[in-house]
Motif scaffolding. Structure first.
Motif, PDB file in Angstrom:
ATOM      1  N   GLY A 202      31.241 -76.784 -16.315  1.00 20.08           N
ATOM      2  CA  GLY A 202      31.660 -76.419 -17.667  1.00 20.08           C
ATOM      3  C   GLY A 202      32.729 -75.339 -17.655  1.00 20.08           C
ATOM      4  O   GLY A 202      32.806 -74.514 -16.753  1.00 20.08           O
ATOM      5  N   LEU A 203      33.563 -75.351 -18.700  1.00 19.13           N
ATOM      6  CA  LEU A 203      34.609 -74.343 -18.858  1.00 19.13           C
ATOM      7  C   LEU A 203      34.022 -73.134 -19.571  1.00 19.13           C
ATOM      8  O   LEU A 203      33.382 -73.274 -20.610  1.00 19.13           O
ATOM      9  CB  LEU A 203      35.760 -74.886 -19.707  1.00 19.13           C
ATOM     10  N   SER A 204      34.255 -71.950 -19.039  1.00 19.70           N
ATOM     11  CA  SER A 204      33.833 -70.742 -19.746  1.00 19.70           C
ATOM     12  C   SER A 204      34.785 -70.527 -20.927  1.00 19.70           C
ATOM     13  O   SER A 204      35.906 -71.054 -20.952  1.00 19.70           O
ATOM     14  CB  SER A 204      33.862 -69.544 -18.807  1.00 19.70           C
ATOM     15  N   GLN A 205      34.355 -69.735 -21.899  1.00 15.06           N
ATOM     16  CA  GLN A 205      35.192 -69.474 -23.070  1.00 15.06           C
ATOM     17  C   GLN A 205      36.514 -68.815 -22.663  1.00 15.06           C
ATOM     18  O   GLN A 205      37.567 -69.155 -23.188  1.00 15.06           O
ATOM     19  CB  GLN A 205      34.448 -68.563 -24.056  1.00 15.06           C
ATOM     20  N   GLU A 206      36.450 -67.917 -21.688  1.00 11.25           N
ATOM     21  CA  GLU A 206      37.649 -67.205 -21.268  1.00 11.25           C
ATOM     22  C   GLU A 206      38.673 -68.145 -20.622  1.00 11.25           C
ATOM     23  O   GLU A 206      39.874 -68.086 -20.916  1.00 11.25           O
ATOM     24  CB  GLU A 206      37.222 -66.052 -20.345  1.00 11.25           C
ATOM     25  N   ILE A 207      38.209 -69.069 -19.778  1.00 14.64           N
ATOM     26  CA  ILE A 207      39.131 -70.017 -19.135  1.00 14.64           C
ATOM     27  C   ILE A 207      39.656 -71.020 -20.165  1.00 14.64           C
ATOM     28  O   ILE A 207      40.838 -71.372 -20.156  1.00 14.64           O
ATOM     29  CB  ILE A 207      38.439 -70.724 -17.959  1.00 14.64           C
ATOM     30  N   ALA A 208      38.784 -71.467 -21.078  1.00 14.50           N
ATOM     31  CA  ALA A 208      39.218 -72.395 -22.119  1.00 14.50           C
ATOM     32  C   ALA A 208      40.297 -71.761 -22.996  1.00 14.50           C
ATOM     33  O   ALA A 208      41.298 -72.406 -23.332  1.00 14.50           O
ATOM     34  CB  ALA A 208      38.023 -72.835 -22.963  1.00 14.50           C
ATOM     35  N   LYS A 209      40.124 -70.490 -23.346  1.00 10.42           N
ATOM     36  CA  LYS A 209      41.128 -69.798 -24.162  1.00 10.42           C
ATOM     37  C   LYS A 209      42.436 -69.646 -23.396  1.00 10.42           C
ATOM     38  O   LYS A 209      43.520 -69.803 -23.963  1.00 10.42           O
ATOM     39  CB  LYS A 209      40.611 -68.421 -24.589  1.00 10.42           C
ATOM     40  N   LYS A 210      42.343 -69.341 -22.109  1.00  8.23           N
ATOM     41  CA  LYS A 210      43.542 -69.179 -21.279  1.00  8.23           C
ATOM     42  C   LYS A 210      44.324 -70.495 -21.205  1.00  8.23           C
ATOM     43  O   LYS A 210      45.548 -70.507 -21.379  1.00  8.23           O
ATOM     44  CB  LYS A 210      43.121 -68.720 -19.880  1.00  8.23           C
ATOM     45  N   LEU A 211      43.607 -71.611 -20.935  1.00 14.26           N
ATOM     46  CA  LEU A 211      44.279 -72.914 -20.857  1.00 14.26           C
ATOM     47  C   LEU A 211      44.836 -73.334 -22.211  1.00 14.26           C
ATOM     48  O   LEU A 211      45.927 -73.898 -22.305  1.00 14.26           O
ATOM     49  CB  LEU A 211      43.309 -73.973 -20.321  1.00 14.26           C
ATOM     50  N   SER A 212      44.084 -73.059 -23.276  1.00 17.36           N
ATOM     51  CA  SER A 212      44.528 -73.399 -24.629  1.00 17.36           C
ATOM     52  C   SER A 212      45.825 -72.673 -24.962  1.00 17.36           C
ATOM     53  O   SER A 212      46.776 -73.274 -25.465  1.00 17.36           O
ATOM     54  CB  SER A 212      43.426 -73.032 -25.618  1.00 17.36           C
ATOM     55  N   LYS A 213      45.877 -71.385 -24.678  1.00 20.56           N
ATOM     56  CA  LYS A 213      47.091 -70.605 -24.945  1.00 20.56           C
ATOM     57  C   LYS A 213      48.262 -71.112 -24.105  1.00 20.56           C
ATOM     58  O   LYS A 213      49.376 -71.246 -24.607  1.00 20.56           O
ATOM     59  CB  LYS A 213      46.818 -69.130 -24.655  1.00 20.56           C
ATOM     60  N   LEU A 214      47.998 -71.428 -22.837  1.00 21.67           N
ATOM     61  CA  LEU A 214      49.038 -71.936 -21.957  1.00 21.67           C
ATOM     62  C   LEU A 214      49.675 -73.208 -22.528  1.00 21.67           C
ATOM     63  O   LEU A 214      50.896 -73.323 -22.607  1.00 21.67           O
ATOM     64  CB  LEU A 214      48.460 -72.219 -20.567  1.00 21.67           C
ATOM     65  N   VAL A 215      48.829 -74.151 -22.952  1.00 16.37           N
ATOM     66  CA  VAL A 215      49.342 -75.423 -23.475  1.00 16.37           C
ATOM     67  C   VAL A 215      50.061 -75.207 -24.800  1.00 16.37           C
ATOM     68  O   VAL A 215      51.154 -75.738 -25.022  1.00 16.37           O
ATOM     69  CB  VAL A 215      48.195 -76.457 -23.609  1.00 16.37           C
ATOM     70  N   ARG A 216      49.486 -74.422 -25.712  1.00 11.68           N
ATOM     71  CA  ARG A 216      50.109 -74.192 -27.020  1.00 11.68           C
ATOM     72  C   ARG A 216      51.453 -73.480 -26.895  1.00 11.68           C
ATOM     73  O   ARG A 216      52.383 -73.769 -27.645  1.00 11.68           O
ATOM     74  CB  ARG A 216      49.179 -73.392 -27.934  1.00 11.68           C
ATOM     75  N   ASP A 217      51.566 -72.545 -25.947  1.00 12.50           N
ATOM     76  CA  ASP A 217      52.827 -71.811 -25.780  1.00 12.50           C
ATOM     77  C   ASP A 217      53.932 -72.672 -25.186  1.00 12.50           C
ATOM     78  O   ASP A 217      55.104 -72.444 -25.453  1.00 12.50           O
ATOM     79  CB  ASP A 217      52.618 -70.582 -24.889  1.00 12.50           C
ATOM     80  N   ASN A 218      53.569 -73.657 -24.361  1.00  7.17           N
ATOM     81  CA  ASN A 218      54.582 -74.454 -23.663  1.00  7.17           C
ATOM     82  C   ASN A 218      54.876 -75.801 -24.311  1.00  7.17           C
ATOM     83  O   ASN A 218      55.967 -76.340 -24.120  1.00  7.17           O
ATOM     84  CB  ASN A 218      54.151 -74.673 -22.207  1.00  7.17           C
ATOM     85  N   ILE A 219      53.919 -76.364 -25.027  1.00  6.59           N
ATOM     86  CA  ILE A 219      54.128 -77.676 -25.645  1.00  6.59           C
ATOM     87  C   ILE A 219      53.760 -77.561 -27.119  1.00  6.59           C
ATOM     88  O   ILE A 219      52.587 -77.442 -27.475  1.00  6.59           O
ATOM     89  CB  ILE A 219      53.255 -78.753 -24.953  1.00  6.59           C
ATOM     90  N   LYS A 220      54.751 -77.616 -27.971  1.00  5.05           N
ATOM     91  CA  LYS A 220      54.535 -77.390 -29.403  1.00  5.05           C
ATOM     92  C   LYS A 220      53.995 -78.616 -30.144  1.00  5.05           C
ATOM     93  O   LYS A 220      53.436 -78.502 -31.218  1.00  5.05           O
ATOM     94  CB  LYS A 220      55.845 -76.952 -30.071  1.00  5.05           C
ATOM     95  N   LYS A 221      54.125 -79.816 -29.557  1.00  4.61           N
ATOM     96  CA  LYS A 221      53.781 -81.051 -30.264  1.00  4.61           C
ATOM     97  C   LYS A 221      52.333 -81.481 -30.068  1.00  4.61           C
ATOM     98  O   LYS A 221      51.964 -82.567 -30.494  1.00  4.61           O
ATOM     99  CB  LYS A 221      54.704 -82.180 -29.813  1.00  4.61           C
ATOM    100  N   VAL A 222      51.502 -80.657 -29.437  1.00  2.00           N
ATOM    101  CA  VAL A 222      50.108 -81.026 -29.233  1.00  2.00           C
ATOM    102  C   VAL A 222      49.209 -79.987 -29.882  1.00  2.00           C
ATOM    103  O   VAL A 222      49.608 -78.835 -30.085  1.00  2.00           O
ATOM    104  CB  VAL A 222      49.746 -81.156 -27.732  1.00  2.00           C
ATOM    105  N   THR A 223      47.988 -80.422 -30.224  1.00  2.00           N
ATOM    106  CA  THR A 223      46.991 -79.490 -30.736  1.00  2.00           C
ATOM    107  C   THR A 223      45.879 -79.367 -29.700  1.00  2.00           C
ATOM    108  O   THR A 223      45.498 -80.353 -29.062  1.00  2.00           O
ATOM    109  CB  THR A 223      46.406 -79.966 -32.080  1.00  2.00           C
ATOM    110  N   VAL A 224      45.363 -78.168 -29.565  1.00  7.61           N
ATOM    111  CA  VAL A 224      44.340 -77.884 -28.569  1.00  7.61           C
ATOM    112  C   VAL A 224      43.126 -77.314 -29.285  1.00  7.61           C
ATOM    113  O   VAL A 224      43.259 -76.421 -30.120  1.00  7.61           O
ATOM    114  CB  VAL A 224      44.856 -76.858 -27.535  1.00  7.61           C
ATOM    115  N   SER A 225      41.959 -77.869 -28.966  1.00  5.76           N
ATOM    116  CA  SER A 225      40.733 -77.327 -29.560  1.00  5.76           C
ATOM    117  C   SER A 225      39.668 -77.169 -28.476  1.00  5.76           C
ATOM    118  O   SER A 225      39.540 -78.009 -27.587  1.00  5.76           O
ATOM    119  CB  SER A 225      40.235 -78.241 -30.682  1.00  5.76           C
ATOM    120  N   ILE A 226      38.936 -76.070 -28.572  1.00  7.58           N
ATOM    121  CA  ILE A 226      37.843 -75.804 -27.636  1.00  7.58           C
ATOM    122  C   ILE A 226      36.585 -76.418 -28.227  1.00  7.58           C
ATOM    123  O   ILE A 226      36.220 -76.135 -29.361  1.00  7.58           O
ATOM    124  CB  ILE A 226      37.671 -74.284 -27.425  1.00  7.58           C
ATOM    125  N   GLN A 227      35.940 -77.285 -27.439  1.00  8.11           N
ATOM    126  CA  GLN A 227      34.729 -77.963 -27.900  1.00  8.11           C
ATOM    127  C   GLN A 227      33.599 -77.687 -26.913  1.00  8.11           C
ATOM    128  O   GLN A 227      33.412 -78.448 -25.959  1.00  8.11           O
ATOM    129  CB  GLN A 227      34.968 -79.459 -28.032  1.00  8.11           C
TER     130      GLN A 227
END
Length: 165
Positions: free
Chosen positions: A102-127
């Motif tokens: 499982g992904l910890s909240q901290e790693i999920a937030k880090k990956l989410s921010k990475l994707v959102r900052d680099n690719i504007k056309k996708v949405t990221v949600s932590i589930q």
């Protein structure tokens, strides 16, 4: 044609493959000359392994065999979190090995921010313990996968990509 595509980023391992690797490990420990009389016991629970033996050197040898068997069964070595070797009664030593899933909240937030900052056309949600990435274009999702794969070496967990649809 669907209006949007998505995939999930998870950190899991095949429990059955791990059980098979542990079974092979137990057989090899029983048969190897240097480990045969070491009174080594290997116990597996859902999220933890424990190795009990006579010496730290024996535990190190068993650990090396475990990593070899896991590699042959295509299990990532990042799922193992080796704890400190403890002395227990009767001149025995024990090492617990936590299994990371499982992904910890901290790693999920880090990956989410990475994707959102680099690719504007996708949405990221932590589930929960996974990350869902959604976009209208499959190429954007492929870019997100490649971006996350580049960051995987810096993380101490194994990542998989599931439900690509």
């Amino acid at each position: 044609m669907p209006s949007s595509y998505s995939f999930d980023v998870v950190s899991e391992f095949d429990q059955q493959e791990l059980v098979n690797a542990i079974d092979q490990l137990k057989r090899e420990v029983d048969q190897r000359y240097d480990l045969k009389d070491s009174k080594t016991k290997i116990d597996i629970q859902e999220n933890e392994l424990s190795i009990v033996s006579l010496s730290e050197m024996t535990i190190q040898a068993v650990k090396d065999i475990l990593l070899q068997k896991a590699t042959k069964r295509n299990l990532s070595l990042k799922i193992f979190d080796f704890q400190k070797i403890e002395t227990i009664g009767g001149n025995m030593v024990m090492q617990n090995i936590l299994l990371k899933k499982g992904l910890s909240q901290e790693i999920a937030k880090k990956l989410s921010k990475l994707v959102r900052d680099n690719i504007k056309k996708v949405t990221v949600s932590i589930q929960g313990e996974s990350l869902r990435i959604t976009g209208k274009n499959k190429d954007d999702l492929q870019t997100a996968i490649n971006l996350i794969k580049k960051q995987e070496d810096d993380l101490d967990i194994a990542l998989q990509f599931e439900n690509y649809r």
